[in-house]
Design a protein around this motif. Structure first.
Motif, short mmCIF file in Angstrom:
data_model
loop_
_atom_site.label_atom_id
_atom_site.label_comp_id
_atom_site.label_asym_id
_atom_site.label_seq_id
_atom_site.Cartn_x
_atom_site.Cartn_y
_atom_site.Cartn_z
N ASN A 109 0.86 -1.18 0.00
CA ASN A 109 0.00 0.00 0.00
C ASN A 109 0.89 1.23 0.00
O ASN A 109 1.62 1.45 0.96
CB ASN A 109 -0.91 0.00 1.23
CG ASN A 109 -1.93 1.14 1.20
OD1 ASN A 109 -2.27 1.67 0.14
ND2 ASN A 109 -2.39 1.54 2.36
N PRO A 110 0.92 2.00 -1.12
CA PRO A 110 0.04 1.88 -2.28
C PRO A 110 0.48 0.78 -3.23
O PRO A 110 1.56 0.22 -3.09
CB PRO A 110 0.16 3.26 -2.93
CG PRO A 110 1.57 3.68 -2.61
CD PRO A 110 1.81 3.18 -1.21
N VAL A 111 -0.38 0.52 -4.22
CA VAL A 111 -0.06 -0.42 -5.29
C VAL A 111 -0.14 0.34 -6.62
O VAL A 111 -0.97 1.25 -6.76
CB VAL A 111 -1.03 -1.63 -5.28
CG1 VAL A 111 -2.46 -1.19 -5.56
CG2 VAL A 111 -0.60 -2.69 -6.29
N THR A 112 0.75 0.01 -7.56
CA THR A 112 0.76 0.68 -8.87
C THR A 112 0.12 -0.23 -9.91
O THR A 112 0.47 -1.40 -10.03
CB THR A 112 2.20 1.02 -9.29
OG1 THR A 112 2.77 1.90 -8.32
CG2 THR A 112 2.21 1.71 -10.64
N ILE A 113 -0.83 0.34 -10.66
CA ILE A 113 -1.58 -0.41 -11.67
C ILE A 113 -1.30 0.21 -13.03
O ILE A 113 -1.53 1.40 -13.23
CB ILE A 113 -3.09 -0.38 -11.36
CG1 ILE A 113 -3.33 -1.03 -9.99
CG2 ILE A 113 -3.88 -1.09 -12.45
CD1 ILE A 113 -4.72 -0.81 -9.47
N ASN A 114 -0.79 -0.60 -13.97
CA ASN A 114 -0.53 -0.12 -15.32
C ASN A 114 -1.77 -0.32 -16.18
O ASN A 114 -2.28 -1.43 -16.31
CB ASN A 114 0.66 -0.85 -15.94
CG ASN A 114 0.97 -0.33 -17.33
OD1 ASN A 114 0.59 -0.93 -18.33
ND2 ASN A 114 1.67 0.80 -17.40
N MET A 115 -2.22 0.77 -16.79
CA MET A 115 -3.46 0.73 -17.57
C MET A 115 -3.17 0.31 -19.01
O MET A 115 -3.16 1.10 -19.94
CB MET A 115 -4.15 2.08 -17.51
CG MET A 115 -4.62 2.47 -16.12
SD MET A 115 -5.76 1.27 -15.40
CE MET A 115 -7.13 1.38 -16.55
N ASP A 116 -2.93 -0.98 -19.17
CA ASP A 116 -2.74 -1.54 -20.51
C ASP A 116 -4.00 -2.25 -20.99
O ASP A 116 -4.00 -3.00 -21.96
CB ASP A 116 -1.55 -2.49 -20.54
CG ASP A 116 -1.68 -3.61 -19.52
OD1 ASP A 116 -2.69 -3.66 -18.77
OD2 ASP A 116 -0.76 -4.45 -19.44
N GLY A 117 -5.10 -1.99 -20.29
CA GLY A 117 -6.41 -2.55 -20.62
C GLY A 117 -7.39 -2.14 -19.53
O GLY A 117 -7.01 -1.48 -18.56
N ASP A 118 -8.67 -2.49 -19.69
CA ASP A 118 -9.65 -2.24 -18.63
C ASP A 118 -9.27 -3.07 -17.41
O ASP A 118 -8.91 -4.25 -17.54
CB ASP A 118 -11.06 -2.59 -19.10
CG ASP A 118 -11.56 -1.64 -20.17
OD1 ASP A 118 -11.14 -0.46 -20.18
OD2 ASP A 118 -12.39 -2.07 -21.01
N LYS A 119 -9.38 -2.47 -16.22
CA LYS A 119 -8.99 -3.15 -15.00
C LYS A 119 -10.10 -3.08 -13.96
O LYS A 119 -10.69 -2.02 -13.74
CB LYS A 119 -7.71 -2.53 -14.41
CG LYS A 119 -6.48 -2.56 -15.33
CD LYS A 119 -6.00 -3.98 -15.55
CE LYS A 119 -4.83 -4.03 -16.53
NZ LYS A 119 -3.58 -3.57 -15.95
N ASP A 120 -10.38 -4.23 -13.32
CA ASP A 120 -11.26 -4.30 -12.16
C ASP A 120 -10.39 -4.55 -10.93
O ASP A 120 -9.64 -5.54 -10.89
CB ASP A 120 -12.29 -5.43 -12.30
CG ASP A 120 -13.29 -5.15 -13.42
OD1 ASP A 120 -13.69 -3.99 -13.57
OD2 ASP A 120 -13.67 -6.10 -14.13
N VAL A 121 -10.48 -3.66 -9.96
CA VAL A 121 -9.63 -3.73 -8.77
C VAL A 121 -10.51 -3.80 -7.54
O VAL A 121 -11.45 -3.00 -7.38
CB VAL A 121 -8.69 -2.52 -8.68
CG1 VAL A 121 -7.89 -2.56 -7.39
CG2 VAL A 121 -7.76 -2.49 -9.89
#
Length: 207
Positions: A109-121
Motif C-alpha cells: 500500500n500503495p499499489v501501482t496499476i498499469n493501464m494496458d487494458g480495462d482493469k477491475d480492482v
C-alpha cells in the motif's frame, strides 16, 4: 535510393503495447496491409499510421469499511498510465488487508496499476480482532473490572480502578505488560493482549 520500377517492401513495426499499426499512405493511396509493397516509379512518400489504444477504465470496488485514492467507482486513463492506488483506513476498527488486481493479490500500500487494458480492482479491509485484558491481584484488595480476563474491541479505552477493601492494605501500583504506573484509575487502550497486575501493599503499624 531505389531504381525506377523496383518493388520495395515496407513494414510497420509496433514499439509500444499502446500503439498499433493502422494503415499506410503511399502518396495519396491508403493501404491496410502490412508490409506494403511499393513500386518505385517516381519520388514516393510512404507514411505508416499508428493508432493509440484506449482510453481504458479502472473500476475500483471497496470491500468492508475503508476508502481509496482514487476513490471507488470508474475512472478513465490513457493507455500506459501508471495509476498509484492508495488504500485509506477510515476507522480504527478496520485495517487494510490486500488488493486484488490483474488476477493477483497484493499486500503493498500503495499499489501501482498499469493501464494496458480495462482493469477491475478490489480493495479489502478486515475488522481488527478483539483482545483480552488479563487482570490479576497481588495482595489483598479488588478492582473494577474485576480479577480475570475481559475481552474488548480493538481501540477501546478501558479504565481500571484499584479498590482497597480494608485499612490494612492500600493500593501501591499497577504493572501493565511489565511497566509500572502509580495513578489510580489507569486508562488502557486495547491494541493487543494486555496483562495487568494490581498491587496492594500491607500497611505497617508501629506500636
Amino acid at each position: 535510393f531505389y531504381e525506377c520500377g523496383e518493388e520495395v517492401s515496407v513494414s510497420a513495426i509496433e514499439t509500444s503495447s499502446c500503439w498499433v499499426f493502422d494503415y499506410f499512405t503511399v502518396d495519396s493511396e491508403v493501404h491496410s496491409e502490412n508490409p506494403v509493397t511499393v513500386q518505385i516509379n517516381d519520388t514516393t512518400t510512404v507514411t505508416a499510421h499508428f493508432a493509440q489504444l484506449g482510453p481504458y477504465e479502472l473500476d475500483i470496488t471497496i470491500h468492508n469499511t475503508g476508502n481509496t485514492n482514487p476513490g471507488p467507482g470508474i475512472h478513465s486513463y490513457t493507455c500506459g498510465t501508471d495509476v498509484t492506488l492508495y488504500a485509506i483506513e477510515t476507522s480504527q476498527l478496520w485495517s487494510f488487508n490486500h488488493v486484488i488486481a490483474d488476477g493477483g493479490k497484493y499486500i503493498d500500500n500503495p499499489v501501482t496499476i498499469n493501464m494496458d487494458g480495462d482493469k477491475d480492482v478490489s480493495v479489502y479491509f478486515i475488522e481488527k480482532q478483539p483482545y483480552d485484558i488479563h487482570i490479576s491481584i497481588s495482595g489483598i484488595g479488588t478492582c473494577d473490572p474485576g480479577f480475570g480476563s475481559h475481552e474488548y474491541p480493538y481501540g477501546t479505552v478501558v479504565p481500571i480502578t484499584a479498590i482497597p477493601v480494608n485499612d490494612f492494605w492500600v493500593f501501591d501500583h499497577f504493572s501493565v505488560n511489565g511497566d509500572e504506573y502509580t495513578e489510580n484509575p489507569i486508562f488502557i487502550t486495547v491494541n493487543n493482549d494486555i496483562y495487568v497486575t494490581v498491587h496492594f501493599a500491607k500497611v505497617t503499624h508501629q506500636l
